[in-house]
Write an enzyme that holds these catalytic residues in place. Structure first.
Site, short mmCIF file in Angstrom:
data_model
loop_
_atom_site.label_atom_id
_atom_site.label_comp_id
_atom_site.label_asym_id
_atom_site.label_seq_id
_atom_site.Cartn_x
_atom_site.Cartn_y
_atom_site.Cartn_z
N LEU A 64 0.86 -1.05 -0.04
CA LEU A 64 -0.12 -0.09 -0.08
C LEU A 64 0.75 1.39 0.00
O LEU A 64 1.71 1.48 0.91
CB LEU A 64 -0.68 0.15 1.03
CG LEU A 64 -1.97 -1.12 1.39
CD1 LEU A 64 -2.67 -1.08 2.37
CD2 LEU A 64 -2.88 -1.13 -0.05
N GLY A 105 2.25 -9.35 6.07
CA GLY A 105 2.80 -8.31 7.48
C GLY A 105 2.65 -6.90 7.06
O GLY A 105 2.85 -6.50 5.82
N GLY A 106 2.55 -5.96 8.10
CA GLY A 106 2.47 -4.54 7.65
C GLY A 106 1.13 -4.51 6.79
O GLY A 106 0.29 -4.73 7.01
N ASP A 107 1.90 -3.74 5.89
CA ASP A 107 1.01 -3.17 4.58
C ASP A 107 1.03 -4.32 3.28
O ASP A 107 0.85 -3.70 2.34
CB ASP A 107 0.92 -1.73 4.39
CG ASP A 107 2.43 -1.30 3.80
OD1 ASP A 107 3.32 -2.00 4.14
OD2 ASP A 107 2.24 -0.15 3.09
N GLU A 108 1.52 -5.21 3.46
CA GLU A 108 2.14 -6.07 2.37
C GLU A 108 1.01 -7.11 2.02
O GLU A 108 0.96 -7.89 3.22
CB GLU A 108 3.59 -6.70 2.50
CG GLU A 108 4.07 -7.13 1.26
CD GLU A 108 5.60 -7.74 1.59
OE1 GLU A 108 6.42 -7.12 1.02
OE2 GLU A 108 5.73 -8.49 2.46
#
Length: 175
Positions: A64, A105-108
């Site tokens: 993102l 994970g995170g925005d992945e």
């Protein structure tokens, strides 16, 4: 006497089975979005390759754009809201098509697209992903328009193992 001991044992075994099923689910799913996590996604790629070793399929990796800005300016609760909304959008749009969507994970995020018939199908999928993300999100009353950087790797042309596919998609995303 047997029934007195059998009934509590039976209930305990049912609770244990439910606990094991819940732990198996949690081990392969992201708790925020409900999508597959990295481990679950890698297993899905392994299954897809094993089920149809010669079939063309693609792994798409999405990152993102400006997500750190959302967390930094609106807070992590707003970032979590965005991730939940994106996860729900992707699940609603691609969940019934045999396409596996995951949050690594995170925005992945990642997408496994089996049975890719033509090269245009991959471009079409990328465009549909951008369209799905492009609708406005309103975390905390602030209007956000999302976009993502997307990279893709095609099996067996670009890579032959799940980890190689993910690595190639990652390289393509940053290219």
């Amino acid at each position: 006497a047997v029934m007195v001991f059998a009934w509590p044992l039976h209930r305990a075994l049912r609770r244990q089975a439910a606990y094991v099923a819940e732990q198996e689910y949690l081990a392969q799913h992201d708790t925020l979005t409900g999508l597959k996590n990295r481990d679950g996604f890698m297993r899905e790629i392994e299954r897809a390759i094993a089920a149809a070793p010669g079939e063309v399929m693609a792994v798409l990796l999405l990152d993102l754009n400006r997500f750190k800005d959302i967390n930094d300016t609106l807070g992590h609760a707003a970032g979590d809201h965005v991730l939940e909304d994106v996860g729900e959008r992707l699940r609603a749009r691609f969940g019934d098509s045999g396409t596996c969507v995951a949050r690594l994970g995170g925005d992945e995020l990642a997408v496994l697209a089996p049975r890719l018939e033509t090269p245009w199908a991959l471009e079409n999928l990328g465009a549909r992903l951008q369209e799905c993300l492009g609708r406005t999100i309103l975390p905390g009353g602030v209007e956000l328009d999302l976009a993502a950087s997307i990279g893709a790797a095609v099996y067996p042309r670009d890579a032959r193992t799940p980890s190689e596919l993910l690595r190639c998609a990652d390289i393509a995303m940053y290219a």
